[in-house]
Each structure stands twice: as C-alpha cells, then as structure tokens.
Design an enzyme around this catalytic site. Structure first.
Site, mmCIF file in Angstrom:
data_model
loop_
_atom_site.group_PDB
_atom_site.id
_atom_site.type_symbol
_atom_site.label_atom_id
_atom_site.label_comp_id
_atom_site.label_asym_id
_atom_site.label_seq_id
_atom_site.Cartn_x
_atom_site.Cartn_y
_atom_site.Cartn_z
ATOM 1 C CG HIS A 1 -14.561 33.461 47.189
ATOM 2 N ND1 HIS A 1 -15.247 34.137 48.187
ATOM 3 C CD2 HIS A 1 -15.229 32.297 47.012
ATOM 4 C CE1 HIS A 1 -16.269 33.409 48.578
ATOM 5 N NE2 HIS A 1 -16.294 32.289 47.882
ATOM 6 C CG HIS B 1 -20.854 32.010 40.160
ATOM 7 N ND1 HIS B 1 -20.735 30.631 40.212
ATOM 8 C CD2 HIS B 1 -21.362 32.392 41.366
ATOM 9 C CE1 HIS B 1 -21.170 30.202 41.381
ATOM 10 N NE2 HIS B 1 -21.547 31.245 42.104
#
Length: 196
Positions: free
Chosen positions: A42, A125
C-alpha cells in the site's frame, strides 16, 4: 485499533512490482531482509497508531469529507530507493502532487481528533522490505548494510509499472504478530470525480 490511511494499488500494478522485485529476493542482500507481504502492499498517507474504537465514527466522518474533496488521480509504481540501511521501497510517479495533497488533507483531518502523524514529510513510496534490527551492529556493518540496500534500490531504478487510477481512500487496520503484519480495510471511500 492500530490504524493507518492509505491508497491501495490494483492487483495488476502489484504483480508488475512482484515480478520486478523477485530477482532481488534471491540475492545475498535480499535474503537478509524481511520482505513485506505482497497482499498488504500500500501507499501510506498517514500512520495513526493506536486509536480507541470510540473514535472510529468521528474518524470515518472526517476521512469521508477528505475523500469527497479530492479527486481520483493517475499513478504508477516506478523506480526504487532506500531509507538508509533500514527500508527498501518502490517509488511512485504520475500525479504525485494530488497524492501529496490528499496525504496533507488526511493529516489535517486526523489532527482534529488529536492524532499526531509522524514528523517526517510525506514521501510517496511502497515499502518492499525492512532490515533486521541494527542493535549492536558495528558502524562498519551498518555501512555495509546501507550499501547493500542501496544496491538493491539501484536494481529497481529502471522499473516502470503501468499507469493506474488511485480512486479510493482506505482506512486500514494493522495487526502484528508472527510473520508479516496483516492488514484489513476497515472502510473505504471513493475519491471525487469531476467533469473536465
């Protein structure tokens, strides 16, 4: 409950990254890392930590308002990097300005509940792997580990996944125990769609 707010990449984008990262797992550097579970990959917008269940209704109301005020946007998983000798990550390209605005809005909203998010600036990220504990490591060992992490990140430099639409905001529960953390979506909200 231990909670965070995230955008979840679609299965196709995750599979592209799985394929790109697979050769890294078998390297000497890769075998020393704890790889995160693919099913939980995620993009964290804000880590909320432990919140009492009684706060959940108000939190959901605030996050619903955030989602309604921010539009869906186009992203792709691309490149790689590392946070020192601790974390290996895949990067994000595309309309990252929209993702950053969404993350900031989430942080402002949860502050209404008195929730402080981490003090570091938002850096889009996806965490791939973490190093083991560096407790007791000598400086030379830490430098070597950082170099190994950097080498793995460089192997991902040319990776460019397909573009996808970030169309939902997710409130996710994190459960820790043996093995990788397990993540369960508590609730999700569609991001707004505006006509051009």
């Amino acid at each position: 409950m231990r909670l965070f707010v995230a955008v979840l990449p679609p299965v196709e984008a995750v599979q592209e990254l799985v394929d790109a990262a697979a050769p890294l797992r078998g390297t000497a550097e890769g075998e020393r890392l704890r790889w995160s579970g693919v099913e939980g990959w995620h993009l964290t917008l804000a880590f909320l930590g432990e919140l009492p269940v009684v706060e959940l209704d108000r939190l959901e109301q605030l996050l619903g308002q955030v989602a309604a005020g921010h539009g869906a946007h186009r992203l792709r998983l691309a490149g790689g990097g590392n946070f020192g000798d601790r974390v290996l990550w895949a990067g994000v390209e595309g309309e990252t300005w929209a993702l950053k605005r969404l993350a900031e809005a989430v942080r402002v909203a949860v502050a209404e509940l008195g929730v402080e998010t981490d003090q570091y600036g938002f850096h889009p990220h996806l965490t791939l792997a973490r190093a083991g504990s560096s407790h007791g490591q000598r400086r030379a060992e830490r430098r070597a580990a950082a170099g190994g992490m950097q080498a793995l990140a460089e192997e991902l430099a040319d990776f460019r996944g397909g573009e996808w639409e970030a169309a939902e905001l997710h409130l996710v529960r994190s459960e820790q125990g043996f093995g990788p953390s397990r993540y369960t979506t508590v609730r999700s909200w569609p991001l707004a769609r505006w006509e051009a």
